[in-house]
Enzyme design. Sequence first.
Site, short mmCIF file in Angstrom:
data_model
loop_
_atom_site.label_atom_id
_atom_site.label_comp_id
_atom_site.label_asym_id
_atom_site.label_seq_id
_atom_site.Cartn_x
_atom_site.Cartn_y
_atom_site.Cartn_z
N GLU A 34 0.82 -1.21 0.00
CA GLU A 34 0.00 0.00 0.00
C GLU A 34 0.86 1.26 0.00
OE1 GLU A 34 -3.07 0.44 -0.52
OE2 GLU A 34 -3.82 -1.61 -0.36
N TYR A 117 -6.25 6.35 4.70
CA TYR A 117 -6.42 5.38 3.62
C TYR A 117 -5.67 4.08 3.91
CZ TYR A 117 -5.61 2.98 -0.75
OH TYR A 117 -5.50 2.01 -1.71
N ASP A 135 -9.51 6.34 -2.31
CA ASP A 135 -8.39 6.86 -3.07
C ASP A 135 -8.92 7.47 -4.37
OD1 ASP A 135 -9.07 4.68 -4.63
OD2 ASP A 135 -7.04 3.87 -4.74
#
Length: 344
Positions: A34, A117, A135
């Site tokens: 990520e 996020y 996102d």
Amino acid sequence: MEKYVLNILDWYQKNKRELPWRKDKEPYHVWISEIMLQQTRIEAVIGYYERFMKKLPDISSLACVKDDVLLKLWEGLGYYNRAHNLKKAAIIIMEEYEGKFPTTYEEIIKLPGIGDYTASAIASICFNEKQVTVDGNVMRVFTRFYNDDSNISKPSTKKMIHDKLLSFCPSDSGDFNEGLMELGEKICLPNGVPKCEICPLRKGCLANQNGNYFLYPAKAEKKTKEIVPMTVFLLIWNKKVFIQKRGKRGLLHNLYEFPNVIGIKDEKEVLKIASKYGDVSSIKSSIQYTHVFTHKKWQMQAYVIFLKQVLSEDMFYSTEDIENNFALPSAFQPFLFQLKEEEK
């Protein structure tokens, strides 16, 4: 969109890509992927991820890695603060969580370099916590589905989308989040015509019905980037090139570079500056290159400078050594390539 949750989950299970970090739900794997995926496309990340995992397979190895090794592994991904924060977070996990990744959103988001996020992604994918990830891909799918012209550059818009999705997020939140992101990557394309005919949301999507997908998402106008003219010195002695380490703070800190100064200098000025490193035998202008950062543009003119003698032999390396052992940011890679070509 709540009517299409099962469509999203079913589509994702049938169409998800086989990616190395999806082989399991190990939080370390999801975390590293990520962070790497911020500002970088999936196809580009795979090779970096596999190389990173081979060298640093777990949290303890990341916590102990030398900075130069870590930055070399990150070379080419850019935004190097992400790498620094990975190590900081790994050290905290080793010291405060006995080496085990924290299991809740509230704990995860406290780690350096992890925002809403990433914390939501890890908590939902690895620990099945009911969280949603928002996102650019998700915002594009959402605003097109609803024909919502809210400015996605505003935090209030992101919060609105987050709260709406959370209101109908299913228990399988990890697959829901990855499904929406995958839709944005593969179907609801940012550039070019979206593949509406195979989208599981097509029957309810207003952009599909109205044919106005190109209006969404709405964004603020981009700010003009500051232009910074620079002169770069490619100092060569005994078939080796001089490099130096940047400072501990600021842009590209702790990475390596070729010496440079602000402003485009003529040959007379270049000779004067180069003489600080040794006796100059010859100078020739080299390539020009513009490197674009988020808020700046470096407009660089390079000079190749051959030295007969040097004041110090420290920090002169072969191009092969530089390529293999030093974290040279993308801004300086074209000059290294130029030097390697001239060696052939």
